[in-house]
Write a protein that holds these residues in place. Sequence first.
Motif, PDB file in Angstrom:
ATOM      1  N   SER A  92      24.937 -16.455 -19.967  1.00 17.72           N
ATOM      2  CA  SER A  92      23.813 -15.563 -19.645  1.00 17.72           C
ATOM      3  C   SER A  92      23.115 -16.098 -18.396  1.00 17.72           C
ATOM      4  O   SER A  92      22.412 -17.117 -18.479  1.00 17.72           O
ATOM      5  CB  SER A  92      22.794 -15.507 -20.792  1.00 17.72           C
ATOM      6  OG  SER A  92      23.334 -14.891 -21.922  1.00 17.72           O
ATOM      7  N   HIS A 114      20.667 -14.784 -17.127  1.00 18.61           N
ATOM      8  CA  HIS A 114      19.222 -14.609 -17.331  1.00 18.61           C
ATOM      9  C   HIS A 114      18.612 -15.676 -18.247  1.00 18.61           C
ATOM     10  O   HIS A 114      17.429 -15.628 -18.542  1.00 18.61           O
ATOM     11  CB  HIS A 114      18.882 -13.192 -17.809  1.00 18.61           C
ATOM     12  CG  HIS A 114      19.627 -12.723 -19.023  1.00 18.61           C
ATOM     13  ND1 HIS A 114      20.008 -11.417 -19.179  1.00 18.61           N
ATOM     14  CD2 HIS A 114      20.052 -13.353 -20.145  1.00 18.61           C
ATOM     15  CE1 HIS A 114      20.627 -11.275 -20.343  1.00 18.61           C
ATOM     16  NE2 HIS A 114      20.659 -12.421 -20.939  1.00 18.61           N
ATOM     17  N   LYS A 115      19.430 -16.619 -18.688  1.00 21.53           N
ATOM     18  CA  LYS A 115      18.841 -17.755 -19.410  1.00 21.53           C
ATOM     19  C   LYS A 115      18.696 -18.884 -18.383  1.00 21.53           C
ATOM     20  O   LYS A 115      17.861 -18.777 -17.501  1.00 21.53           O
ATOM     21  CB  LYS A 115      19.699 -18.095 -20.624  1.00 21.53           C
ATOM     22  CG  LYS A 115      19.591 -16.940 -21.640  1.00 21.53           C
ATOM     23  CD  LYS A 115      20.393 -17.090 -22.868  1.00 21.53           C
ATOM     24  CE  LYS A 115      20.155 -15.878 -23.755  1.00 21.53           C
ATOM     25  NZ  LYS A 115      21.336 -15.426 -24.446  1.00 21.53           N
ATOM     26  N   THR A 162      22.368 -20.375 -31.219  1.00 19.24           N
ATOM     27  CA  THR A 162      21.103 -19.657 -31.275  1.00 19.24           C
ATOM     28  C   THR A 162      20.166 -20.281 -32.307  1.00 19.24           C
ATOM     29  O   THR A 162      18.955 -20.272 -32.149  1.00 19.24           O
ATOM     30  CB  THR A 162      21.384 -18.189 -31.664  1.00 19.24           C
ATOM     31  OG1 THR A 162      22.540 -17.757 -30.958  1.00 19.24           O
ATOM     32  CG2 THR A 162      20.225 -17.293 -31.349  1.00 19.24           C
ATOM     33  N   ASP A 215      31.263 -19.404 -26.046  1.00 23.31           N
ATOM     34  CA  ASP A 215      29.995 -18.711 -25.862  1.00 23.31           C
ATOM     35  C   ASP A 215      29.006 -19.722 -25.291  1.00 23.31           C
ATOM     36  O   ASP A 215      28.398 -20.514 -26.020  1.00 23.31           O
ATOM     37  CB  ASP A 215      29.510 -18.164 -27.211  1.00 23.31           C
ATOM     38  CG  ASP A 215      28.185 -17.419 -27.084  1.00 23.31           C
ATOM     39  OD1 ASP A 215      27.571 -17.480 -25.994  1.00 23.31           O
ATOM     40  OD2 ASP A 215      27.764 -16.796 -28.075  1.00 23.31           O
ATOM     41  N   SER A 261      25.139 -11.655 -22.149  1.00 18.50           N
ATOM     42  CA  SER A 261      26.283 -12.312 -22.793  1.00 18.50           C
ATOM     43  C   SER A 261      26.951 -11.417 -23.832  1.00 18.50           C
ATOM     44  O   SER A 261      28.144 -11.542 -24.076  1.00 18.50           O
ATOM     45  CB  SER A 261      25.833 -13.612 -23.449  1.00 18.50           C
ATOM     46  OG  SER A 261      25.874 -14.641 -22.498  1.00 18.50           O
ATOM     47  N   SER A 262      26.180 -10.526 -24.441  1.00 22.49           N
ATOM     48  CA  SER A 262      26.802  -9.685 -25.474  1.00 22.49           C
ATOM     49  C   SER A 262      27.925  -8.845 -24.880  1.00 22.49           C
ATOM     50  O   SER A 262      29.037  -8.811 -25.405  1.00 22.49           O
ATOM     51  CB  SER A 262      25.758  -8.769 -26.121  1.00 22.49           C
ATOM     52  OG  SER A 262      24.688  -9.539 -26.588  1.00 22.49           O
TER      53      SER A 262
HETATM   54  C1  LIG Z   1      24.675 -18.252 -28.288  1.00 19.03           C
HETATM   55  C2  LIG Z   1      24.321 -16.860 -27.856  1.00 19.03           C
HETATM   56  N1  LIG Z   1      25.305 -15.968 -27.598  1.00 19.03           N
HETATM   57  C3  LIG Z   1      25.039 -14.714 -27.189  1.00 19.03           C
HETATM   58  C4  LIG Z   1      23.742 -14.276 -27.021  1.00 19.03           C
HETATM   59  C5  LIG Z   1      23.480 -12.889 -26.536  1.00 19.03           C
HETATM   60  O1  LIG Z   1      23.136 -13.006 -25.200  1.00 19.03           O
HETATM   61  P1  LIG Z   1      22.489 -11.810 -24.350  1.00 19.03           P
HETATM   62  O2  LIG Z   1      21.088 -11.715 -24.838  1.00 19.03           O
HETATM   63  O3  LIG Z   1      22.597 -12.328 -22.945  1.00 19.03           O
HETATM   64  O4  LIG Z   1      23.288 -10.590 -24.591  1.00 19.03           O
HETATM   65  C6  LIG Z   1      22.684 -15.165 -27.274  1.00 19.03           C
HETATM   66  C7  LIG Z   1      21.280 -14.741 -27.117  1.00 19.03           C
HETATM   67  O5  LIG Z   1      20.372 -15.512 -27.179  1.00 19.03           O
HETATM   68  C8  LIG Z   1      22.969 -16.489 -27.699  1.00 19.03           C
HETATM   69  O6  LIG Z   1      22.006 -17.378 -27.983  1.00 19.03           O
END
Ligand SMILES: Cc1ncc(COP(=O)(O)O)c(C=O)c1O
Length: 461
Positions: free
Chosen positions: A273, A275-276, A212, A243, A125-126
């Motif tokens: 994501s 992968h989540k 998060t 997000d 996601s980043s």
């Molecule tokens: C709300 C949120 N945005 C972005 C991210 C970053 O995601 P990634 O680890 O897939 O880069 C996370 C990671 O847990 C997250 O909880």
Amino acid sequence: MYHNKKDSRRSELIQRPPEESYSGRWVTQEIPKDKIPDESLDPRATYLFIHDELNLDCNPSLNLASFVTTWMEDEAEKIIIESLNKNYIDEDEYPQTRIIHDRVIRMMGNMCHSDDSAGTATIGSSEAIMLALLVHKWNWRKRREAEGKDFSRPNIVFGADVHSCWEKFALYFDVEMRVIPMTEDKYTINGKDIIDYVDENTIAVGAVLGTTFTGQIDDFTSINKYLLKLKKEQNLDIPIHVDAASGGFVAPFAFPDLKWDFRLEQVKSINISNHKFGLVYVGMGTVLFKNKEVIPEELIFHINYLGGSMPNYSLNFSKPSSLVIAQYYNFLRLGKTGYHNIINNILKVARYVEAKLLETGKFKILTDCNYLPVTAVCLLNDNKYNVFQISKLLHEYGWVVPAYTLPPKAEHIAVLRIVCRERFTLDMAENFIEDVNKVLLELEQNSSIESATPSTTTNIC
Ligand SMILES: Cc1ncc(COP(=O)(O)O)c(C=O)c1O
């Protein structure tokens, strides 16, 4: 050391048959750690050395800190291994992989209520957030330039509930960040909160589906409503980026009526994501745009040095194909029914954990909505011990449960967070609660037990 040429035993040792080539049976010297060794090593011994060293990591199944998938079916692993040697970017060489990628993107767009969406798989996601926000920065600049207005001071508005990658974007891409603080008992943002923060230089407003810190969601409807008002009254067209790193595969199957996606007019981009809760192993996220017109043509690279002409919008060049294929496997294998069953099951387990933690009489629940299978709790005031001590003692039972403080203005609140994933079954949850009770008892009897320092437990992605 192995790389000491004078060690004549070295070459003799690597000749030995594999069954002898392990640990004290084979060598007693130190494993090289700073320089590539001069000589080769037996493959079995190499494997075992590394394998055993990695046993020092925690058991991924007991890692309740992470949202990231730690188990897939054998058939999924088989298809992953079969595509491990394919570089995703070699589209001309692996055209079917690109076709499957595009199917995955269309399916995800459809899941987010746009049959006209465009997007791309990312590493997580980043990267997806960076790509989406760059698009909004670019569009804002083009619009300002065309209107003959100043375009030197872009800003982005989001709550303090965002993941650190949002701040990273602002820092790396030179955009002023306007962060709406948390308060004592409010850890998300709504339409009212953004009023004093947005203006003509705002490239986008960020809203989170599953934060998060507490697993809660921002108020998408009221944020969208306020931005529509701005559009109508002041001709300011500010997009929302959602997000949905964690919630993107939860809401569509557990809360289909919740509007957080392309059904809302100002939502122009989304990251998820895979992968989540897309349930694939680590290394895949997705950025989706409402339609391809949102992406400025200038940001698409058409590269031809791998044969053919490939349109590309990404930060990375090479990347693995295997997880894109794995996501396609899950879509075919599980279907909507499969996702619905798994997601609802995980949510039930999370609620069980929450209820049992409340039953101890020691905790206060921070999450008030249960939109994510995440339980975030803090201790009630009258306890002699803290969440960092609980986290440390749980670790001794094998469980990894992060303890951390909330962002500024709510930093005095220290939290324990438990993320429930597919293999964290009700049975495992019962074991976990038993261990929590043991830890609480231990702390009641001896509250001087040393805690892990907060800084070592704040990596909570
Ligand atoms: C709300 C949120 N945005 C972005 C991210 C970053 O995601 P990634 O680890 O897939 O880069 C996370 C990671 O847990 C997250 O909880």
